[in-house]
Every structure is written in structure tokens, then in C-alpha cells.
Design a protein around this motif. Structure first.
Motif, PDB file in Angstrom:
ATOM      1  N   PHE A 125       0.826  -1.197   0.000  1.00  0.00           N
ATOM      2  CA  PHE A 125       0.000   0.000   0.000  1.00  0.00           C
ATOM      3  C   PHE A 125       0.866   1.256   0.000  1.00  0.00           C
ATOM      4  CE2 PHE A 125      -2.704  -3.303   1.733  1.00  0.00           C
ATOM      5  CZ  PHE A 125      -3.929  -3.048   1.123  1.00  0.00           C
ATOM      6  N   PRO A 126       0.301   2.400  -0.382  1.00  0.00           N
ATOM      7  CA  PRO A 126       1.084   3.649  -0.339  1.00  0.00           C
ATOM      8  C   PRO A 126       1.427   4.072   1.083  1.00  0.00           C
ATOM      9  CG  PRO A 126      -1.210   4.087  -0.938  1.00  0.00           C
ATOM     10  CD  PRO A 126      -1.021   2.599  -0.992  1.00  0.00           C
ATOM     11  N   SER A 127       0.623   3.659   2.050  1.00  0.00           N
ATOM     12  CA  SER A 127       0.892   3.967   3.455  1.00  0.00           C
ATOM     13  C   SER A 127       0.155   2.963   4.323  1.00  0.00           C
ATOM     14  CB  SER A 127       0.449   5.391   3.808  1.00  0.00           C
ATOM     15  OG  SER A 127      -0.950   5.531   3.581  1.00  0.00           O
ATOM     16  N   ALA A 128       0.613   2.819   5.545  1.00  0.00           N
ATOM     17  CA  ALA A 128       0.007   1.862   6.470  1.00  0.00           C
ATOM     18  C   ALA A 128      -1.243   2.477   7.099  1.00  0.00           C
ATOM     19  CB  ALA A 128       0.997   1.471   7.551  1.00  0.00           C
ATOM     20  N   PHE A 129      -2.321   1.703   7.147  1.00  0.00           N
ATOM     21  CA  PHE A 129      -3.566   2.149   7.779  1.00  0.00           C
ATOM     22  C   PHE A 129      -3.943   1.224   8.941  1.00  0.00           C
ATOM     23  CE2 PHE A 129      -4.397  -0.449   4.042  1.00  0.00           C
ATOM     24  CZ  PHE A 129      -5.148  -1.493   4.572  1.00  0.00           C
ATOM     25  N   GLY A 159      10.869  -1.607   5.333  1.00  0.00           N
ATOM     26  CA  GLY A 159      10.613  -0.193   5.097  1.00  0.00           C
ATOM     27  C   GLY A 159       9.483   0.080   4.132  1.00  0.00           C
ATOM     28  N   ARG A 160       8.629  -0.889   3.896  1.00  0.00           N
ATOM     29  CA  ARG A 160       7.497  -0.702   2.985  1.00  0.00           C
ATOM     30  C   ARG A 160       6.215  -1.199   3.647  1.00  0.00           C
ATOM     31  NH1 ARG A 160       9.729  -2.617  -2.996  1.00  0.00           N
ATOM     32  NH2 ARG A 160      11.526  -1.205  -3.085  1.00  0.00           N
ATOM     33  N   PRO A 161       5.100  -0.493   3.434  1.00  0.00           N
ATOM     34  CA  PRO A 161       3.830  -0.891   4.046  1.00  0.00           C
ATOM     35  C   PRO A 161       3.189  -2.065   3.309  1.00  0.00           C
ATOM     36  CG  PRO A 161       3.546   1.121   2.775  1.00  0.00           C
ATOM     37  CD  PRO A 161       5.009   0.794   2.712  1.00  0.00           C
ATOM     38  N   VAL A 162       3.492  -3.263   3.761  1.00  0.00           N
ATOM     39  CA  VAL A 162       3.023  -4.493   3.121  1.00  0.00           C
ATOM     40  C   VAL A 162       2.208  -5.309   4.114  1.00  0.00           C
ATOM     41  CG1 VAL A 162       3.738  -6.695   2.098  1.00  0.00           C
ATOM     42  CG2 VAL A 162       4.961  -4.592   1.508  1.00  0.00           C
ATOM     43  N   LEU A 163       1.072  -5.820   3.655  1.00  0.00           N
ATOM     44  CA  LEU A 163       0.295  -6.788   4.413  1.00  0.00           C
ATOM     45  C   LEU A 163       0.361  -8.130   3.699  1.00  0.00           C
ATOM     46  CD1 LEU A 163      -3.010  -4.905   5.400  1.00  0.00           C
ATOM     47  CD2 LEU A 163      -1.136  -5.592   6.914  1.00  0.00           C
ATOM     48  N   LEU A 164       0.449  -9.191   4.481  1.00  0.00           N
ATOM     49  CA  LEU A 164       0.485 -10.546   3.933  1.00  0.00           C
ATOM     50  C   LEU A 164      -0.675 -11.341   4.500  1.00  0.00           C
ATOM     51  CD1 LEU A 164       1.634 -13.089   2.608  1.00  0.00           C
ATOM     52  CD2 LEU A 164       3.293 -13.245   4.480  1.00  0.00           C
ATOM     53  N   ARG A 197     -14.149   1.820   5.092  1.00  0.00           N
ATOM     54  CA  ARG A 197     -14.266   1.830   3.629  1.00  0.00           C
ATOM     55  C   ARG A 197     -13.204   2.674   2.939  1.00  0.00           C
ATOM     56  NH1 ARG A 197     -16.814  -2.281   2.118  1.00  0.00           N
ATOM     57  NH2 ARG A 197     -17.061  -1.266   0.083  1.00  0.00           N
ATOM     58  N   ASN A 198     -12.498   3.526   3.677  1.00  0.00           N
ATOM     59  CA  ASN A 198     -11.625   4.501   3.028  1.00  0.00           C
ATOM     60  C   ASN A 198     -10.158   4.067   2.948  1.00  0.00           C
ATOM     61  OD1 ASN A 198     -13.761   6.350   2.608  1.00  0.00           O
ATOM     62  ND2 ASN A 198     -13.561   7.101   4.709  1.00  0.00           N
ATOM     63  N   ILE A 199      -9.891   2.789   3.084  1.00  0.00           N
ATOM     64  CA  ILE A 199      -8.502   2.353   2.957  1.00  0.00           C
ATOM     65  C   ILE A 199      -8.040   2.550   1.516  1.00  0.00           C
ATOM     66  CG2 ILE A 199      -8.789   0.663   4.820  1.00  0.00           C
ATOM     67  CD1 ILE A 199      -8.773  -1.514   2.637  1.00  0.00           C
ATOM     68  N   PRO A 200      -6.747   2.790   1.294  1.00  0.00           N
ATOM     69  CA  PRO A 200      -6.251   3.025  -0.068  1.00  0.00           C
ATOM     70  C   PRO A 200      -6.203   1.733  -0.896  1.00  0.00           C
ATOM     71  CG  PRO A 200      -4.429   2.980   1.467  1.00  0.00           C
ATOM     72  CD  PRO A 200      -5.675   2.914   2.306  1.00  0.00           C
ATOM     73  N   GLN A 201      -6.141   1.891  -2.193  1.00  0.00           N
ATOM     74  CA  GLN A 201      -5.920   0.761  -3.096  1.00  0.00           C
ATOM     75  C   GLN A 201      -4.458   0.333  -3.025  1.00  0.00           C
ATOM     76  OE1 GLN A 201      -9.293  -0.338  -3.891  1.00  0.00           O
ATOM     77  NE2 GLN A 201      -8.066  -0.983  -5.653  1.00  0.00           N
ATOM     78  N   PRO A 202      -4.173  -0.950  -3.150  1.00  0.00           N
ATOM     79  CA  PRO A 202      -2.775  -1.387  -3.148  1.00  0.00           C
ATOM     80  C   PRO A 202      -2.042  -0.928  -4.396  1.00  0.00           C
ATOM     81  CG  PRO A 202      -4.223  -3.223  -3.678  1.00  0.00           C
ATOM     82  CD  PRO A 202      -5.114  -2.078  -3.295  1.00  0.00           C
ATOM     83  N   GLU A 203      -0.758  -0.652  -4.229  1.00  0.00           N
ATOM     84  CA  GLU A 203       0.086  -0.272  -5.361  1.00  0.00           C
ATOM     85  C   GLU A 203       0.564  -1.489  -6.140  1.00  0.00           C
ATOM     86  OE1 GLU A 203       2.212   3.766  -3.651  1.00  0.00           O
ATOM     87  OE2 GLU A 203       3.168   1.820  -3.282  1.00  0.00           O
TER      88      GLU A 203
END
Length: 276
Positions: A125-129, A159-164, A197-203
């Protein structure tokens, strides 16, 4: 949640796991390790100085009265002895022919063990939520095990906002037939339920499909109903002093792990050298 924990740990659907032996393993010391530049850092290190041939698809292994012959898509190789590390799913598929056929005890062991599924979906993602102080996020899905477990601590290491996200067992296997956009959208629906509902779209994203990978046909082995630790011992046993077996499925102490695969390879190599 308890069912989900078992399925994600052992890769088998709860209906297939042996109630007696599903967790038959020994604990080992040491910390978990994350490879920021990729897991192949381990194999690259182990392969240093060795003649490793890749992209050779094995179709047959012959071990007559003397020696071993391995037939591949790029030629045939002969040796005095060989170590077989085919995944349990590939062994069960009979994609590789053994001549003569493997002993009955080894064939029973191959059939008895389960070939588990644990698939992963990485979302960047562009940033962590999500809460940054936690490594793991759990979700009580109305459908058992569907996007119910998330690893959220990557940002501290890479150093990157990643969810697995993990999906195991029957659902993990069924999901492999879905197109990528359906997998991602289903995961995002879960995250919107968890965080709004307002979480960003993944990059970017990455999906695994271990069950349908022809060179794996599963993630790792598990104790299926009817299998026992003896099944792993029989799978490991050498044949005629020329054909040796290794891999996580052959490990009694540490099955389903890289540790088990590595240690079984060391043991098989020692056994092979003892035969010289």
C-alpha cells in the motif's frame, strides 16, 4: 479461530488432519528469520561453488542393479547414487516414474501423508492504515479461514507498508482457480470490514498458487488421517543403497519446515557417503 490456526500451521484442511499426530514434531531452538532481499538468499549461499543445473524437468529415475540414471527434459544423467528431494505432492502425482517401482513401504508412506496448501497474498500500500505495533492481525471471518490471518510487521524490516494474508486447506486450494483480481478484491473487502471503507488501493500485489504449481503440487506435507511418524521414516529410507530421499516430508523432528528439509538433506548426504 482454533480450526483456522491448525489449518494455517499445518496446511491441511481440518477434516484431513490426523487428530493423533497432526502436531507430532519436536521444537527447535532459534529465532525466525526474514530475508529482506528474498528467500533465495539461503539457496544461493548453499549453492556456492556447486554445479547446479536448473530448468531440468525430471521424468524418470532408474536404479537397476548398478548405478542410477535420471531422465530430464534436457538430457540424461548417470551416477553411482542419487538423492531424491521431490515434494510429497509430486511424488503422489506419479509425474516421475521410478524403475523398478519403489518398495511397497515407501509407496504406502507417499500415499499416507498429506500434501498441504498454504497460499499467500502480498499487498503493498502507499501507506500503512493498520496498527503498526502488532506483527499479526486476526479477523473472525464468517467463512472459516477466509482471509482471517494477516502478517502486518513487514514495514519494520523492509521499510514498505506491506500486508500478507494467508489462506490454507480447502479454501486455500479452491482460491487458486480464482483470477488475481477476484483474490485481491476479496482481500480488500475483508480489510474494509476491519478498517473502514476509506482504505487506499494497493500499489502492487503478489499471489502464490502452490497447489497448482506442477513442480510443487502443494506447500508442504502434513499428517493426514491414517499417517504416522513411521510414514516419514519409510519415506526417508534409502533404497538398495543407491537411492536416497530427503526433504521436509521425510523429517520426523521438523516436518513442514526449512529446518527439516535442510537437516534431512545433510542426513541423506551422510548416509550416501557411508555407502561409498
Amino acid at each position: 479461530m482454533l480450526f483456522r490456526s491448525f489449518e494455517h500451521e499445518y496446511g491441511g484442511d481440518i477434516s484431513e488432519l490426523s487428530a493423533k499426530y497432526f502436531d507430532a514434531e519436536d521444537d527447535y531452538d532459534g529465532d525466525d528469520v526474514l530475508f529482506p532481499d528474498g528467500y533465495d538468499a539461503l539457496t544461493r549461499y548453499l549453492a556456492e561453488g556447486l554445479d547446479v543445473r536448473t530448468s531440468h524437468v525430471v521424468s524418470a529415475i532408474s536404479y537397476p542393479s548398478r548405478g542410477v540414471t535420471v531422465t530430464t527434459s534436457r538430457g540424461t544423467f548417470a551416477a553411482d547414487r542419487a538423492v531424491v528431494t521431490l515434494p510429497i505432492g509430486v511424488l503422489q502425482s506419479n509425474a516421475v516414474m521410478f524403475d523398478p517401482p519403489l518398495p511397497a513401504a515407501k509407496r504406502r508412506a507417499i500415499d499416507a501423508l498429506g500434501s498441504g496448501t498454504l497460499n499467500k497474498l502480498y499487498l503493498r500500500f502507499p501507506s500503512a492504515f493498520w496498527p503498526r505495533q502488532y506483527d499479526w492481525l486476526d479477523y473472525a471471518s464468517s467463512e472459516r479461514g477466509v482471509f482471517s490471518e494477516w502478517l502486518s510487521g513487514f514495514e519494520r524490516y523492509i521499510g514498505r507498508p506491506v500486508l500478507l494474508a494467508f489462506n490454507a486447506g480447502r479454501f486455500g486450494a479452491e482460491m487458486e482457480a480464482w483470477p488475481d483480481d477476484r483474490i485481491v478484491s476479496t482481500a480488500l473487502d475483508t480489510l474494509r470490514t476491519m478498517f473502514g471503507r476509506n482504505i487506499p488501493q494497493p500499489e502492487a500485489y503478489q499471489v502464490t498458487r502452490w497447489k497448482s504449481d506442477p513442480y510443487a503440487l502443494g506447500s508442504y506435507s502434513f499428517y493426514k488421517v491414517g499417517s504416522t511418524p513411521r510414514s516419514r521414516q519409510d519415506l526417508y529410507a534409502a533404497v538398495n543403497g543407491r537411492l536416497f530421499f530427503a526433504g521436509e516430508a521425510t523429517s520426523v523432528d521438523s516436518p513442514s519446515t526449512v529446518t527439516g528439509a535442510y537437516e534431512s538433506g545433510i542426513d541423506a548426504a551422510d548416509d550416501l557417503l557411508d555407502e561409498q
